[in-house]
Design a protein around this motif. Structure first.
Motif, PDB file in Angstrom:
ATOM      1  N   LEU A  28      31.245  36.093  31.306  1.00 29.69           N
ATOM      2  CA  LEU A  28      31.362  37.013  32.435  1.00 29.69           C
ATOM      3  C   LEU A  28      32.632  36.737  33.224  1.00 29.69           C
ATOM      4  O   LEU A  28      33.384  37.656  33.588  1.00 29.69           O
ATOM      5  N   LEU A  29      32.899  35.481  33.485  1.00 33.34           N
ATOM      6  CA  LEU A  29      34.109  35.122  34.217  1.00 33.34           C
ATOM      7  C   LEU A  29      35.366  35.558  33.481  1.00 33.34           C
ATOM      8  O   LEU A  29      36.283  36.135  34.058  1.00 33.34           O
ATOM      9  N   LYS A  30      35.397  35.287  32.191  1.00 33.66           N
ATOM     10  CA  LYS A  30      36.581  35.643  31.399  1.00 33.66           C
ATOM     11  C   LYS A  30      36.741  37.154  31.301  1.00 33.66           C
ATOM     12  O   LYS A  30      37.853  37.675  31.312  1.00 33.66           O
ATOM     13  N   THR A  31      35.615  37.854  31.199  1.00 34.38           N
ATOM     14  CA  THR A  31      35.663  39.312  31.069  1.00 34.38           C
ATOM     15  C   THR A  31      36.252  39.965  32.314  1.00 34.38           C
ATOM     16  O   THR A  31      37.041  40.912  32.229  1.00 34.38           O
ATOM     17  N   LEU A  32      35.871  39.456  33.473  1.00 34.14           N
ATOM     18  CA  LEU A  32      36.304  40.072  34.721  1.00 34.14           C
ATOM     19  C   LEU A  32      37.668  39.585  35.188  1.00 34.14           C
ATOM     20  O   LEU A  32      38.311  40.228  36.010  1.00 34.14           O
ATOM     21  N   ASN A  33      38.110  38.456  34.662  1.00 31.39           N
ATOM     22  CA  ASN A  33      39.375  37.901  35.107  1.00 31.39           C
ATOM     23  C   ASN A  33      40.538  38.824  34.730  1.00 31.39           C
ATOM     24  O   ASN A  33      40.790  39.097  33.564  1.00 31.39           O
ATOM     25  N   GLY A  34      41.245  39.342  35.738  1.00 34.06           N
ATOM     26  CA  GLY A  34      42.390  40.200  35.488  1.00 34.06           C
ATOM     27  C   GLY A  34      42.053  41.612  35.072  1.00 34.06           C
ATOM     28  O   GLY A  34      42.950  42.399  34.767  1.00 34.06           O
ATOM     29  N   ALA A  35      40.762  41.954  35.025  1.00 28.07           N
ATOM     30  CA  ALA A  35      40.363  43.290  34.565  1.00 28.07           C
ATOM     31  C   ALA A  35      40.590  44.325  35.669  1.00 28.07           C
ATOM     32  O   ALA A  35      40.628  44.017  36.855  1.00 28.07           O
ATOM     33  N   GLU A  36      40.716  45.589  35.251  1.00 27.73           N
ATOM     34  CA  GLU A  36      40.858  46.690  36.203  1.00 27.73           C
ATOM     35  C   GLU A  36      39.468  47.197  36.570  1.00 27.73           C
ATOM     36  O   GLU A  36      38.751  47.753  35.742  1.00 27.73           O
ATOM     37  N   MET A  37      39.088  47.016  37.824  1.00 28.52           N
ATOM     38  CA  MET A  37      37.780  47.447  38.300  1.00 28.52           C
ATOM     39  C   MET A  37      37.845  48.910  38.734  1.00 28.52           C
ATOM     40  O   MET A  37      38.785  49.315  39.412  1.00 28.52           O
ATOM     41  N   ALA A  38      36.863  49.676  38.366  1.00 27.59           N
ATOM     42  CA  ALA A  38      36.800  51.066  38.825  1.00 27.59           C
ATOM     43  C   ALA A  38      36.596  51.058  40.337  1.00 27.59           C
ATOM     44  O   ALA A  38      35.629  50.469  40.825  1.00 27.59           O
ATOM     45  N   PRO A  39      37.487  51.703  41.112  1.00 32.02           N
ATOM     46  CA  PRO A  39      37.351  51.667  42.577  1.00 32.02           C
ATOM     47  C   PRO A  39      36.134  52.449  43.060  1.00 32.02           C
ATOM     48  O   PRO A  39      35.711  53.417  42.429  1.00 32.02           O
ATOM     49  N   ILE A  40      35.592  52.032  44.189  1.00 37.39           N
ATOM     50  CA  ILE A  40      34.373  52.647  44.726  1.00 37.39           C
ATOM     51  C   ILE A  40      34.569  54.141  44.961  1.00 37.39           C
ATOM     52  O   ILE A  40      33.644  54.939  44.749  1.00 37.39           O
TER      53      ILE A  40
END
Length: 533
Positions: free
Chosen positions: A154-166
């Protein structure tokens, strides 16, 4: 007297005015802009008149009166319910876009379980929503790795990823007060066996809160029952407003394979012999996809066949594996066997394998393969699989001469791989960030072991390159009291990169460490980041 449902008074004229701006009352202007819902050769207006049918009113559906805008992008991450285990909330990645819908893949799952959601579905939320509401993100059903490695994954997946904005998420529309559908009403519906398609359909039966969705022209092959408030059914004209690609009513199309024909220099005759004798019966777009994908899968070099194709719009997706990457491409939208055959004829001409497909069965005889043909290495065959839709424009492509020719030129390749080492890379998660009130105390607790590491074999090495064993050694050397905790790092498969992402709350929540050890470890990790180890 029962109060009338306000949804009944809203019609598509209002919806179109809201979406496209005020429309002149002039009949000619209104006709030009909204009256004809034409997609390829299929026109709803004409079709309703020919079949003497009526569309289901918009108040029957659990859909927004004004279709929501789709501002998502490929590779954005969000939270989504696992469709195979709806009690779990998982991390998902956007791998496809069409109209107001998203094709999603759960991180840690494979591409065989992709699913579609509307952008205003309550089953998708921004990253952080689950934790904010007291929940925990879970691995998807069928998680490919060891379950204990989920926190670090989970940590590696989210690290540096582009999050869909609210701001690009939409509130789900309310359900109709009850089932307003009547037998015979027309609508547009997702084909659940091929969920990337939306097709003309009819309400075949109404039973309590359920309706039977029957697909026009398919004699029950794809029919299904669903609740009246299903998000898979839409009013007539929905695809026209969202830009999604509406398939025409079904007709049985079937393409036959000539296994006795010339396979040319690019296709492996042994693999061609193993293909089915025909593709279909199915929709024209499905048959075309199956035939083209078969050519790619039978190629000595998949890149060769792929290079003869050009990105189309609105059709099915084919894929090929070469240069150690998976590439995908959209075929053009087709709606008849004539265009399917014409496309295949041009492709086969480029492959120098003429007379390979036809609309009538061929006489099949067993052919013994020569020694030369057997000499082609079987290792060259890498079966393709649909990976992502890419940025397809969800419009119907008129299959006339120019568009059909343009989709068969050796041009651009569409790669779904992503360069994770881009110049703009930055860690998503901050350092441990210990509060000032505790930092000095932790520093005193940890200072005793800080002088014992001078002779460590880890000194001078890049921590991001450490193995799990290296991390365990670091933990033991940081403080002898951490010895009992070292095995936790093996259990969770924490290597150097994962170590640098750890925070105290993560260690407490996912690894079960108490506050004291977690804070002390964070102190050492911060020193490591500052190059003081």
């Amino acid at each position: 007297m029962q109060k009338s449902d306000p949804r009944k008074v809203i019609d598509w004229n209002d919806v179109r005015k809201h979406k496209y701006g005020h429309l002149s009352e002039s009949a000619s202007q209104y006709q030009e802009t909204t009256d004809i819902l034409e997609l390829g050769h299929f026109t709803w207006d004409k079709y309703l008149k020919e079949t003497c049918s009526v569309p289901a009113p918009i108040h029957c559906f659990k859909q927004s009166y004004t279709p929501p805008s789709n501002e998502f992008k490929i590779s954005m991450k969000l939270e989504a319910q696992d469709p195979r285990n709806t009690t779990s909330t998982c991390i998902a990645t956007v791998v496809g876009l069409t109209g107001a819908r998203l094709r999603l893949r759960l991180d840690g799952s494979d591409n065989k379980n992709d699913f579609w959601r509307l952008v205003d579905s309550a089953e998708i939320q921004p990253i952080g929503n689950c934790e904010k509401n007291g929940g925990m993100l879970q691995p998807p059903l069928g998680f490919r790795l060891n379950a204990s490695s989920w926190p670090m994954f989970l940590l590696k997946t989210l690290n540096g990823a582009e999050m869909a904005p609210i701001r690009i998420f939409h509130k789900e529309p309310p359900s109709p007060s009850h089932n307003f559908f009547k037998m015979g009403m027309k609508l547009e519906a997702v084909d659940r066996k091929n969920p990337h398609f939306i097709c003309p359909a009819t309400i075949g039966e109404v039973r309590g809160s359920e309706v039977l969705v029957t697909f026009d022209g398919w004699r029950g092959a794809f029919d299904y029952w669903c609740r009246f408030d299903s998000r898979d059914i839409f009013p007539v004209g929905w695809c026209s407003l969202t830009g999604d690609n509406l398939q025409p009513p079904g007709t049985k199309v079937c393409i036959y394979l000539n296994k006795n024909g010339s396979t040319g220099p690019h296709l492996d005759k042994k693999k061609v012999q193993q293909l089915p004798d025909h593709f279909g019966p199915a929709r024209a777009s499905v048959v075309l996809q199956q035939a083209v994908q078969a050519c790619i899968d039978c190629a000595y070099h998949q890149k060769t066949v792929f290079s003869f194709l050009k990105q189309g719009h609105g059709g099915a997706v084919i894929s090929a594996v070469f240069d150690r990457e998976q590439h995908t491409l959209n075929l053009p939208a087709v709606n008849s066997i004539t265009y399917v055959l014409r496309f295949l004829e041009k492709l086969c001409h480029n492959l120098r394998s003429d007379n390979l497909f036809g609309n009538q069965p061929f006489t099949q005889t067993h052919l013994s393969l020569t020694t030369t043909e057997y000499s082609h290495s079987h290792d060259r065959y890498l079966p393709g699989e649909t990976f992502a839709l890419g940025n397809s424009l969800a419009r119907s492509l008129e299959p006339h001469s120019d568009s059909m020719d343009s989709t068969l030129n050796p041009t651009n390749l569409v790669s779904t791989s992503q360069n994770l080492r881009n110049p703009g890379y930055r860690p998503l998660l901050p350092s441990c960030g210990l509060p000032l009130s505790t930092a000095s105390a932790v520093r005193r607790l940890c200072s005793r072991g800080s002088d014992r590491r001078d002779a460590s074999r880890l000194s001078g090495r890049d921590p991001s390159l450490w193995t799990v064993e290296d991390v365990m050694q670091f933990v033991r050397e940081a403080d002898p009291q951490f010895g009992p905790h070292a095995d936790l790092f093996r259990k969770h498969e924490i290597d150097g990169k994962a170590l640098l992402l750890l925070r105290s709350d993560t260690m407490m929540k996912y690894m079960g460490l108490k506050l004291g050890p977690a804070l002390k470890l964070c102190y050492h990790i911060d020193r490591l980041k500052q190059g003081k180890f």
